[in-house]
Write an enzyme that holds these catalytic residues in place. Sequence first.
Site, PDB file in Angstrom:
ATOM      1  N   LYS A  11       0.865  -1.209   0.000  1.00 53.90           N
ATOM      2  CA  LYS A  11       0.000   0.000   0.000  1.00 53.90           C
ATOM      3  C   LYS A  11       0.895   1.251   0.000  1.00 53.90           C
ATOM      4  O   LYS A  11       1.983   1.232  -0.571  1.00 53.90           O
ATOM      5  CB  LYS A  11      -0.959  -0.017   1.184  1.00 53.90           C
ATOM      6  CG  LYS A  11      -1.642  -1.368   1.365  1.00 53.90           C
ATOM      7  CD  LYS A  11      -2.782  -1.321   2.318  1.00 53.90           C
ATOM      8  CE  LYS A  11      -3.304  -2.734   2.563  1.00 53.90           C
ATOM      9  NZ  LYS A  11      -4.610  -2.755   3.174  1.00 53.90           N
ATOM     10  N   GLU A  99      -9.561  -0.837  -1.680  1.00 54.65           N
ATOM     11  CA  GLU A  99      -9.275   0.574  -1.325  1.00 54.65           C
ATOM     12  C   GLU A  99      -9.339   1.456  -2.564  1.00 54.65           C
ATOM     13  O   GLU A  99      -9.722   2.622  -2.489  1.00 54.65           O
ATOM     14  CB  GLU A  99      -7.901   0.668  -0.636  1.00 54.65           C
ATOM     15  CG  GLU A  99      -7.948   0.080   0.770  1.00 54.65           C
ATOM     16  CD  GLU A  99      -6.642  -0.513   1.256  1.00 54.65           C
ATOM     17  OE1 GLU A  99      -5.586  -0.225   0.669  1.00 54.65           O
ATOM     18  OE2 GLU A  99      -6.684  -1.298   2.230  1.00 54.65           O
ATOM     19  N   GLU A 169     -10.584 -10.972  -1.374  1.00 52.62           N
ATOM     20  CA  GLU A 169     -10.323 -10.178  -0.176  1.00 52.62           C
ATOM     21  C   GLU A 169     -11.653  -9.659   0.369  1.00 52.62           C
ATOM     22  O   GLU A 169     -12.160  -8.636  -0.100  1.00 52.62           O
ATOM     23  CB  GLU A 169      -9.428  -8.987  -0.523  1.00 52.62           C
ATOM     24  CG  GLU A 169      -8.084  -9.380  -1.071  1.00 52.62           C
ATOM     25  CD  GLU A 169      -7.020  -8.347  -0.741  1.00 52.62           C
ATOM     26  OE1 GLU A 169      -6.029  -8.723  -0.108  1.00 52.62           O
ATOM     27  OE2 GLU A 169      -7.199  -7.159  -1.067  1.00 52.62           O
ATOM     28  N   GLY A 175      -7.153  -5.376   7.015  1.00 56.27           N
ATOM     29  CA  GLY A 175      -6.587  -4.431   7.970  1.00 56.27           C
ATOM     30  C   GLY A 175      -7.381  -4.331   9.268  1.00 56.27           C
ATOM     31  O   GLY A 175      -7.163  -3.428  10.072  1.00 56.27           O
ATOM     32  N   SER A 215      -6.075  -9.820   6.618  1.00 60.88           N
ATOM     33  CA  SER A 215      -5.477 -10.128   7.917  1.00 60.88           C
ATOM     34  C   SER A 215      -4.826 -11.505   7.960  1.00 60.88           C
ATOM     35  O   SER A 215      -4.832 -12.175   9.000  1.00 60.88           O
ATOM     36  CB  SER A 215      -6.511  -9.966   9.044  1.00 60.88           C
ATOM     37  OG  SER A 215      -6.997  -8.629   9.078  1.00 60.88           O
ATOM     38  N   GLY A 237      -0.585  -5.768   6.086  1.00 60.26           N
ATOM     39  CA  GLY A 237       0.190  -5.432   7.286  1.00 60.26           C
ATOM     40  C   GLY A 237       1.359  -6.360   7.548  1.00 60.26           C
ATOM     41  O   GLY A 237       2.488  -5.897   7.827  1.00 60.26           O
TER      42      GLY A 237
HETATM   43  C1  PEP Z   1      -4.593  -6.078   1.648  1.00 62.28           C
HETATM   44  O1  PEP Z   1      -4.471  -4.870   1.726  1.00 62.28           O
HETATM   45  O2  PEP Z   1      -4.621  -6.583   0.519  1.00 62.28           O
HETATM   46  C2  PEP Z   1      -4.702  -6.851   2.883  1.00 62.28           C
HETATM   47  C3  PEP Z   1      -5.119  -8.078   2.831  1.00 62.28           C
HETATM   48  O3  PEP Z   1      -4.337  -6.202   4.041  1.00 62.28           O
HETATM   49  P1  PEP Z   1      -4.165  -6.885   5.522  1.00 62.28           P
HETATM   50  O4  PEP Z   1      -3.342  -8.132   5.296  1.00 62.28           O
HETATM   51  O5  PEP Z   1      -3.448  -5.842   6.306  1.00 62.28           O
HETATM   52  O6  PEP Z   1      -5.534  -7.188   5.993  1.00 62.28           O
END
Ligand code: PEP
Length: 253
Positions: A11, A99, A169, A175, A215, A237
């Site tokens: 990101k 996003e 996702e 996140g 996550s 993350g």
């Molecule tokens: C992402 O941004 O694609 C994502 C899965 O973020 P996180 O692993 O932080 O949930």
Amino acid sequence: MRKPFICGNWKMNKTWNEAVDFLGDFLPRLQGVDGGKVQVGIGAPFISLERMATTAKGSILEIGAENCFWEEKGAFTGEIAPNMIKAAGSTFVIIGHSERRQYFGETNETINKKLVALLKHGLVGVVCIGETLAQREADQAEAVVKDHITGSLKGIAADDLKNVVLAYEPVWAIGTGKTASPAQAQEIHAFARKTLSDLYGAAIADATRILYGGSMNPANVKELMACPDVDGGLIGGAALKPDDFEKLVKFNQ
Ligand code: PEP
């Protein structure tokens, strides 16, 4: 067999010299990891791509972009074309992240145009799909996933699917520290594969990788990766920390 793909999504994090510092720590940890058994990538900000690709040369780590534009060149101030990404040493582009749908007005149509454009340059498209919490609670998860797949892949030839990776996702898990349970992930991944099969036939559906994102971390990677239709992870993350990302890459060791 589908080779697992562990792909970071940084990101808007890390300056280019922070990115190089990360690689200085992370790349030695890839020694001994068999690139024939797992594919490893990091999607990073445009400005770091060239330096990261140069630094990672000779390792199994691939570098990719987090977005692109669909035109080849011209008066599109601030945009980056796929051939520029390719020339900077990247091999893939993450497109359609939730996003970008949420903050930048991305739609199936713009994601599809981007996919067409990047495939022309021999890049791999990591195409994000997935429902919001409201859509899940309204029992629309499958309908949304089907709409995202059919819309994003509109007009894409069967032969090009070898350069397409889907990333499921669930927006409510990104996140937030809330992970889809392995059963929830498997259910949607199997549905996504069936949708691919309806569009392109069973052989292509069986060969196409579907990553899970939301996550994913060292504590849950093994059980998620044990799901038969989960072929890797798109990781936010946990991909920012060398220790965690190493554990994800080595999920099967
Ligand atoms: C992402 O941004 O694609 C994502 C899965 O973020 P996180 O692993 O932080 O949930």
